[in-house]
Each structure stands twice: as structure tokens, then as C-alpha cells.
Scaffold this motif. Structure first.
Motif, PDB file in Angstrom:
ATOM      1  N   LEU A  63       6.988   7.274   2.829  1.00 44.85           N
ATOM      2  CA  LEU A  63       7.174   8.564   3.489  1.00 44.85           C
ATOM      3  C   LEU A  63       6.358   9.668   2.822  1.00 44.85           C
ATOM      4  O   LEU A  63       5.773  10.516   3.501  1.00 44.85           O
ATOM      5  CB  LEU A  63       8.661   8.932   3.497  1.00 44.85           C
ATOM      6  CG  LEU A  63       9.571   7.994   4.298  1.00 44.85           C
ATOM      7  CD1 LEU A  63      11.020   8.428   4.194  1.00 44.85           C
ATOM      8  CD2 LEU A  63       9.131   7.936   5.753  1.00 44.85           C
ATOM      9  N   THR A  64       6.312   9.659   1.502  1.00 40.21           N
ATOM     10  CA  THR A  64       5.520  10.660   0.785  1.00 40.21           C
ATOM     11  C   THR A  64       4.042  10.543   1.138  1.00 40.21           C
ATOM     12  O   THR A  64       3.348  11.550   1.316  1.00 40.21           O
ATOM     13  CB  THR A  64       5.702  10.510  -0.731  1.00 40.21           C
ATOM     14  OG1 THR A  64       7.080  10.693  -1.062  1.00 40.21           O
ATOM     15  CG2 THR A  64       4.872  11.543  -1.487  1.00 40.21           C
ATOM     16  N   LEU A 108       0.809  -1.223   0.000  1.00 40.46           N
ATOM     17  CA  LEU A 108       0.000   0.000   0.000  1.00 40.46           C
ATOM     18  C   LEU A 108       0.840   1.269   0.000  1.00 40.46           C
ATOM     19  O   LEU A 108       0.350   2.332  -0.395  1.00 40.46           O
ATOM     20  CB  LEU A 108      -0.927   0.017   1.222  1.00 40.46           C
ATOM     21  CG  LEU A 108      -1.977  -1.097   1.334  1.00 40.46           C
ATOM     22  CD1 LEU A 108      -2.749  -0.942   2.643  1.00 40.46           C
ATOM     23  CD2 LEU A 108      -2.928  -1.075   0.147  1.00 40.46           C
ATOM     24  N   GLY A 109       2.081   1.166   0.462  1.00 42.84           N
ATOM     25  CA  GLY A 109       2.884   2.373   0.633  1.00 42.84           C
ATOM     26  C   GLY A 109       2.444   3.165   1.845  1.00 42.84           C
ATOM     27  O   GLY A 109       2.512   4.392   1.873  1.00 42.84           O
ATOM     28  N   ASN A 114       8.234  15.508   3.138  1.00 37.27           N
ATOM     29  CA  ASN A 114       8.718  16.216   1.953  1.00 37.27           C
ATOM     30  C   ASN A 114      10.028  15.571   1.490  1.00 37.27           C
ATOM     31  O   ASN A 114      11.114  16.004   1.850  1.00 37.27           O
ATOM     32  CB  ASN A 114       8.923  17.696   2.281  1.00 37.27           C
ATOM     33  CG  ASN A 114       9.388  18.504   1.077  1.00 37.27           C
ATOM     34  OD1 ASN A 114       9.352  18.030  -0.062  1.00 37.27           O
ATOM     35  ND2 ASN A 114       9.838  19.727   1.329  1.00 37.27           N
ATOM     36  N   VAL A 115       9.916  14.506   0.687  1.00 36.32           N
ATOM     37  CA  VAL A 115      11.098  13.807   0.167  1.00 36.32           C
ATOM     38  C   VAL A 115      11.606  14.572  -1.054  1.00 36.32           C
ATOM     39  O   VAL A 115      10.935  14.640  -2.084  1.00 36.32           O
ATOM     40  CB  VAL A 115      10.761  12.358  -0.224  1.00 36.32           C
ATOM     41  CG1 VAL A 115      11.998  11.663  -0.781  1.00 36.32           C
ATOM     42  CG2 VAL A 115      10.220  11.591   0.988  1.00 36.32           C
ATOM     43  N   VAL A 116      12.807  15.161  -0.936  1.00 33.55           N
ATOM     44  CA  VAL A 116      13.307  16.024  -2.011  1.00 33.55           C
ATOM     45  C   VAL A 116      14.214  15.297  -2.989  1.00 33.55           C
ATOM     46  O   VAL A 116      14.377  15.734  -4.131  1.00 33.55           O
ATOM     47  CB  VAL A 116      14.054  17.245  -1.429  1.00 33.55           C
ATOM     48  CG1 VAL A 116      13.085  18.138  -0.662  1.00 33.55           C
ATOM     49  CG2 VAL A 116      15.215  16.819  -0.533  1.00 33.55           C
ATOM     50  N   ARG A 120      10.909   2.686  -2.795  1.00 29.47           N
ATOM     51  CA  ARG A 120       9.830   2.060  -2.032  1.00 29.47           C
ATOM     52  C   ARG A 120       9.693   2.714  -0.659  1.00 29.47           C
ATOM     53  O   ARG A 120       8.570   2.929  -0.170  1.00 29.47           O
ATOM     54  CB  ARG A 120      10.074   0.559  -1.917  1.00 29.47           C
ATOM     55  CG  ARG A 120       9.904  -0.141  -3.253  1.00 29.47           C
ATOM     56  CD  ARG A 120      10.496  -1.525  -3.288  1.00 29.47           C
ATOM     57  NE  ARG A 120       9.602  -2.545  -2.773  1.00 29.47           N
ATOM     58  CZ  ARG A 120       9.714  -3.836  -3.065  1.00 29.47           C
ATOM     59  NH1 ARG A 120      10.666  -4.255  -3.883  1.00 29.47           N
ATOM     60  NH2 ARG A 120       8.875  -4.720  -2.554  1.00 29.47           N
ATOM     61  N   ALA A 121      10.808   3.029  -0.040  1.00 37.97           N
ATOM     62  CA  ALA A 121      10.764   3.744   1.239  1.00 37.97           C
ATOM     63  C   ALA A 121      10.205   5.153   1.039  1.00 37.97           C
ATOM     64  O   ALA A 121       9.406   5.635   1.846  1.00 37.97           O
ATOM     65  CB  ALA A 121      12.155   3.805   1.851  1.00 37.97           C
TER      66      ALA A 121
END
Length: 298
Positions: free
Chosen positions: A228-229, A116-117, A234-236, A223-224
Motif C-alpha cells: 500500500l505504501t 516486489l511490494g 498514507n499508512v499511519v 507485508r500488506a
């Protein structure tokens, strides 16, 4: 009979009952306080529990808004990759497959989270979803959290519950052995789940986070990053690391080491929190290691 024994035997046994009651009360009070201190509710804005029931269901409790979002897996939904390298199985078999190695709970949580993420914080293995089974079934939750979950789950008004039935978006699939199952496109899945599981305080903090993949498995950091997103981080950027790591590490400046974002990411991926000495393009750096790859069976 000695004088001491005579004195003891001559005492009124009824007088001992208040002392015993007090000791039991104090013991239960201490035990209850320790369970409360260990409670996993209220630590973060969401608490996601996998009900390894029929059907398999992820229950996400929004502690701030007191709402619930449920993701219901059809029994025949085919999951191509189970955690720990078990291969592909239908959703109804995930727990039992993992239990072959005495890790049914770990397997169902890691599989559901990756599929599912969305982070899966705990599980309850139950044949039916009722208060009695939730309180007595095999689970990673302590009794205090089971009671809290049961009260929230069964007392939340229907207008505060959102149900996402994955059967509505699934298509028929014929497996290699000729049997039939259901399949769900990942892009459709992400579209349906988007913005349903963001955690408000993480979004408010809006700290930038970089992910570094210390393994040779290219897709691992992505995948990680998807997990988190989906919770609002805020994955940059996603990069490779030249140094191989075993466990997950998080580096953050001293000012934000105790932030909700850092603690939540560390909790999800079992990361060690360290000091970030050099400022880069992000306030937080996360290094993914071999332990995450092993969990995903890579």
C-alpha cells in the motif's frame, strides 16, 4: 407440402441475409460493450500485468501519463517464498510450480506482488512477447484488455519506457543443493523501486489508513503495508486485532467509501467495504484476515 412450408420455401433466401447480418452486428456490438464495461484499464491510475515469459517481467502501465515501467527478473533470481507455501524457487519456475495445482497464474501474481511490494492485477503466460502471443496466450485478461495492452505495450515510445533490470542489483548465491542462483537484498530492492509505482489520485486523496492484523502472523500486516505504501497510500499505523477474521474488510466513512483509495485497496486484497462508524486516527481501517495469510502460504 403444407401451404406454410410452400410460402417459406418460396421466399428469396437472399432477403434473409441482411437480417442475419443485422443480428450478428447487434450481437457483436453487445458483446463488445460488455467487454468494454468489464475492462480493467482506466479503473485506477496504474495497471500492473505480470508477463510470465522468459524473462519474467512486471509491466506497469501508467494510464495518466501513458508511460510504462518494466521490472525484469533474471531467470536465476531466487525467490525464497513463493505464494501458497511452495517454498523457494528461481523466478523462471514460479508459474510452472503453481500450475502443478492448476493455479500458475494466481501463484505468479501473488508471488511477484509480495516479492516486489507492488500489486499485480493480471497475468499473461506467454513463451515470447509479441502481439500474436499476447492475444492468444493463457491469461486472466479478456480479449478487449489484451488488445488494449498490446497496443499500448508495442506503440509506447522508447523514451516513455523505464526498464528496471533486477540483474544489476543481484549477487551470486549458492543454494543448499550446491547449485547457483542470484539473490537480491530486500532493502536494495525497495530503494530501487521507491516512488516508481505511486498512483497519483491516491496520493492526492491522502487518506490515512490503519491496518489491523487479525491473524497471529506478525509480519502479515507489514507485508500488506509495504504494498500500500508503494502505491501511495498514507499508512499511519499497523496494529493487532483481537478478533480473528477470515477475509479482508475495509471500513470507511460514507463520504469516502467510493474513493479511489478505498476501491483500489479493496481490489488488491479482495476486501469487503463496510461503514466506519467510529472515528479513529484514520479515515480508513483495513482488517487483514486468514485468506491473505493462506495466499502467502502462512
Amino acid at each position: 407440402m403444407s401451404s406454410a412450408r410452400k410460402n417459406f420455401s418460396s421466399r428469396n433466401p437472399v432477403a434473409i441475409f441482411p437480417i442475419l447480418f443485422l443480428l450478428i452486428f447487434v450481437f457483436l456490438g453487445i458483446k463488445g460493450f460488455l467487454l468494454y464495461k468489464e475492462s480493467k484499464f482506466d479503473k485506477f491510475d496504474r495497471f500492473n500485468i505480470v508477463l510470465a515469459a522468459s524473462p519474467l517481467t512486471l509491466v506497469s502501465v501508467d494510464s495518466a501519463g501513458k508511460t510504462i515501467t518494466e521490472i525484469v527478473f533474471p531467470k536465476d533470481l531466487y525467490i525464497p517464498e513463493l505464494a501458497f507455501g511452495y517454498g523457494g524457487y528461481k523466478s523462471s519456475s514460479i508459474y510452472n510450480v503453481g500450475e502443478l495445482d492448476k493455479r500458475g497464474g494466481e501463484t505468479v501474481m501473488a508471488t511477484v506482488s509480495d516479492y516486489l511490494g507492488i500489486p499485480a492485477d493480471d497475468y499473461i503466460y506467454t513463451s515470447s512477447v509479441n502481439i500474436r502471443d499476447i492475444l492468444t496466450a493463457k491469461s486472466s485478461l479478456n480479449l478487449f484488455d489484451r488488445i488494449r495492452f498490446a497496443l499500448i505495450f508495442f506503440q509506447t515510445r522508447s523514451d516513455k519506457i523505464k526498464v528496471i533490470d533486477l540483474a544489476k542489483y543481484s549477487e551470486p548465491l549458492v543454494l543448499s543443493d550446491g547449485s547457483t542462483a542470484l539473490s537480491l537484498d530486500k532493502e536494495i530492492l525497495d530503494e530501487r523501486l521507491r516512488d516508481n509505482f505511486a498512483e497519483s489520485r491516491i496520493r492526492q486523496e491522502n487518506f490515512r489508513l490503519e491496518i489491523f492484523n487479525s491473524t497471529k502472523i506478525v509480519s502479515l500486516a507489514n507485508r500488506a503495508g509495504r504494498v500500500l505504501t508503494n502505491i501511495g497510500v498514507n499508512v499511519v499505523s499497523v496494529n493487532s486485532s483481537e478478533i480473528s477474521e477470515e477475509a479482508c474488510r475495509i471500513k470507511a466513512t460514507d463520504k469516502i467509501k467510493n474513493s479511489i483509495t478505498v476501491r483500489r485497496v479493496a481490489d488488491i486484497f479482495s476486501c469487503q467495504i463496510e461503514d466506519l462508524t467510529e472515528g479513529g486516527r484514520a479515515e480508513i481501517e483495513m482488517i487483514i484476515g486468514k485468506s491473505y495469510a493462506k495466499k502467502l502460504g502462512k
